[in-house]
Design a protein around this motif. Structure first.
Motif, short mmCIF file in Angstrom:
data_model
loop_
_atom_site.label_atom_id
_atom_site.label_comp_id
_atom_site.label_asym_id
_atom_site.label_seq_id
_atom_site.Cartn_x
_atom_site.Cartn_y
_atom_site.Cartn_z
N LEU A 49 0.84 -1.19 0.00
CA LEU A 49 0.00 0.00 0.00
C LEU A 49 0.88 1.24 0.00
O LEU A 49 1.73 1.42 0.88
CB LEU A 49 -0.91 0.01 1.23
N ILE A 50 0.69 2.10 -0.98
CA ILE A 50 1.48 3.34 -1.08
C ILE A 50 0.91 4.38 -0.12
O ILE A 50 -0.28 4.70 -0.15
CB ILE A 50 1.47 3.88 -2.52
N LEU A 51 1.77 4.90 0.74
CA LEU A 51 1.39 5.99 1.64
C LEU A 51 1.87 7.29 1.03
O LEU A 51 3.05 7.64 1.10
CB LEU A 51 2.01 5.77 3.03
N ASP A 52 0.95 8.01 0.39
CA ASP A 52 1.32 9.23 -0.32
C ASP A 52 0.55 10.42 0.21
O ASP A 52 -0.08 10.36 1.28
CB ASP A 52 1.12 9.06 -1.83
N ALA A 53 0.54 11.49 -0.54
CA ALA A 53 -0.10 12.73 -0.10
C ALA A 53 -1.60 12.59 0.06
O ALA A 53 -2.24 13.43 0.70
CB ALA A 53 0.23 13.85 -1.10
N ASN A 54 -2.18 11.55 -0.52
CA ASN A 54 -3.62 11.34 -0.36
C ASN A 54 -3.99 10.88 1.04
O ASN A 54 -5.17 10.90 1.42
CB ASN A 54 -4.12 10.30 -1.38
N ASN A 58 10.31 3.67 -1.98
CA ASN A 58 10.43 3.28 -3.38
C ASN A 58 10.15 4.48 -4.25
O ASN A 58 9.01 4.93 -4.36
CB ASN A 58 9.44 2.15 -3.68
N GLU A 59 11.21 5.02 -4.89
CA GLU A 59 11.07 6.20 -5.76
C GLU A 59 10.36 7.33 -5.04
O GLU A 59 9.35 7.86 -5.50
CB GLU A 59 10.33 5.82 -7.05
N SER A 60 10.90 7.70 -3.88
CA SER A 60 10.41 8.79 -3.03
C SER A 60 9.03 8.53 -2.45
O SER A 60 8.45 9.40 -1.81
CB SER A 60 10.38 10.12 -3.81
N GLN A 61 8.49 7.33 -2.64
CA GLN A 61 7.23 6.95 -2.03
C GLN A 61 7.46 5.93 -0.93
O GLN A 61 8.34 5.08 -1.05
CB GLN A 61 6.26 6.36 -3.07
N THR A 62 6.67 6.04 0.13
CA THR A 62 6.76 5.06 1.21
C THR A 62 5.69 4.01 0.99
O THR A 62 4.50 4.33 0.83
CB THR A 62 6.57 5.73 2.58
N VAL A 63 6.11 2.75 0.99
CA VAL A 63 5.19 1.64 0.73
C VAL A 63 5.08 0.79 1.99
O VAL A 63 6.09 0.39 2.57
CB VAL A 63 5.68 0.78 -0.45
#
Length: 470
Positions: A11-16, A70-75
């Motif tokens: 699960l990508i933890l992003d700005a959303n 992963n590519e500036s994203q936290t998974v």
């Protein structure tokens, strides 16, 4: 903030995700740490199986989840573990992969209800394995939060603990009568018995069922009684009702105003050489009583929650299906069943191997809570079953895994060497159902198909052996 995901998922933890940096900081306190460490460091964390040696997947050495950049994203990557865990301001719900994954803001109840789908499969396995009465999930939208799970599991822990007997310990009791049998309490005697009329104030240490542990259980019972739609769990079966009445009967000093004191008295984990099952009951009672505090323990780095190892739960669920048709379920924890590796060991102890399911030493079945491609078997999984077939001199090996697709029975082929065959079974887990009763009806049909397929395999094996004998 609540994060909702599924087992074996990234699960990508992003700005959303609202307050994503705070969420990541909170979850980092638990990420990549093995379960054995976490259970030791966090007394408010319950996990099944309670005894890690109950399965051979070495769950104690595995993390609940990992955080990877992963590519500036936290998974957030999960494994086989499901359930609830919270730390600081963040709560993480890990559903089975047969429920939908989503991210919701716990302050937005409308969006939360829309986003979270019922995890009927996890509920169903728990009901089958732990004999929990879930009342058909009539109040489904509130059914999947941590507090409800704690309440539904309470009878399980209550019955396991009280099956060892009602716990009693020495308590200091004060009396004022003419039957002196302890140390005289001079101050109390002077206060109560002047002029002297024959009574003596004294105190004595004696065994009592009315102690801090039984009081803790009583407070949990009384709190559950107050909860709408949940109190019924206390009389879901006659055994639970009998044990509840037993606790009430032996805690005459109960008063609701003492709740905080009783909780503090039970801060130290319960340890006893005989009443071993009371430690789990103490944990779940504390979680039930502290639930509101746990939800908002912003300054507390201690994790809380309840977790289930999916591989263990799947295996125990399959045991409820296979045991009635004659399959043994060797267990590493109790050292029951299994087979010695060496026919004659020249030095040291003879190690044993414990297949998941064995029938008549002729058929070996392995439970796999993982995605298995129809035409492929993982190398380690294949080697494991091959070793079991060799040790048991068995002719049939197989795997049973859950699937979102239709039931599957697949003969993977005949083996070289001593011969035999490998088979793959997949149990279809119903999707897109309208209610829990509908789910139970459909999965019961799929279970019947699975059992008939396994019986047919066993029958063919018997026929083949008869011909070979002739």
């Amino acid at each position: 903030m609540m994060i909702v995901t599924t087992d074996n998922y990234s699960l990508i933890l992003d700005a959303n995700v609202p307050n994503v940096n705070k969420v990541i900081a909170d979850l980092s306190l638990l990420a990549s740490k093995n379960i054995g460490e976490l259970v030791t460091a966090h007394p408010n964390l319950l996990i099944f199986p309670a005894h890690f040696e109950d399965n051979e997947d070495d769950i104690a050495s595995k993390p609940i989840f990992e955080l990877k950049v992963n590519e500036s994203q936290t998974v957030l990557e999960t494994g086989n573990v499901m359930g609830f865990i919270g730390v600081k301001d963040t709560q993480l719900k890990i559903q089975s992969r047969f429920a939908r994954a989503s991210v919701v803001d716990s302050d937005d109840q409308a969006n939360q209800e829309e986003a979270i789908e019922e995890d009927y499969f996890l509920h169903y396995m728990l009901q089958k394995v732990l004999c929990i009465n879930l009342f058909d999930l009539k109040h489904s939208r509130n059914q999947t939060n941590l507090f409800d799970f704690l309440v539904y599991l309470f009878p399980y822990f209550l019955k396991k603990a009280l099956s060892q007997g009602l716990y009693k310990e020495y308590q200091k009791q004060s009396y004022n009568d003419s039957s002196l049998k302890g140390a005289i309490d001079i101050k109390a005697h002077l206060r109560k018995n002047l002029p002297f009329r024959g009574n003596v104030a004294y105190s004595v240490r004696e065994h009592s069922f009315d102690n801090s542990i039984s009081q803790l259980i009583r407070h949990a019972i009384e709190l559950i009684k107050q909860k709408p739609n949940l109190g019924d769990v206390l009389h879901s079966d006659s055994e639970t009702l009998d044990f509840v009445n037993l606790i009430v009967q032996h805690t005459p000093s109960y008063h609701v105003r003492d709740r905080h004191t009783i909780i503090n008295t039970n801060r130290k984990p319960f340890v006893h050489p005989y009443f071993t099952e009371y430690s789990g009951l103490q944990k779940i009672c504390l979680q039930i009583l502290r639930y509101e505090g746990l939800k908002y323990a912003h300054n507390d780095d201690k994790a809380h929650g309840i977790l289930f190892d999916g591989a263990w739960l799947w295996e125990e669920y399959l045991n409820t299906l296979l045991r009635p048709i004659g399959y043994d379920h060797p267990t590493n924890n109790t050292r029951q069943g299994g087979i010695k590796v060496y026919a004659q060991k020249l030095s040291g102890n003879n190690v044993r191997r414990y297949p998941d399911f064995v029938k008549d030493n002729r058929i070996i079945l392995d439970a796999k809570y993982k995605r298995m491609k129809d035409n492929k078997i993982d190398r380690d999984d294949l080697n494991q079953v091959l070793s079991y077939l060799f040790l048991y001199k068995a002719n049939i090996g197989g795997y049973i895994a859950p699937t979102e697709e239709d039931n599957l029975v697949l003969n993977m082929g005949l083996l070289n060497g001593f011969g035999g065959s490998i088979h793959k079974f997949k149990l279809s887990i119903p999707q897109h159902v309208a209610s829990y009763p509908e789910f139970k009806q459909l999965i019961a049909m799929n279970e019947t198909k699975l059992i008939e397929s396994i019986k047919e395999l066993s029958f063919k094996q018997s026929i083949d052996e008869s011909f070979s004998t002739v």
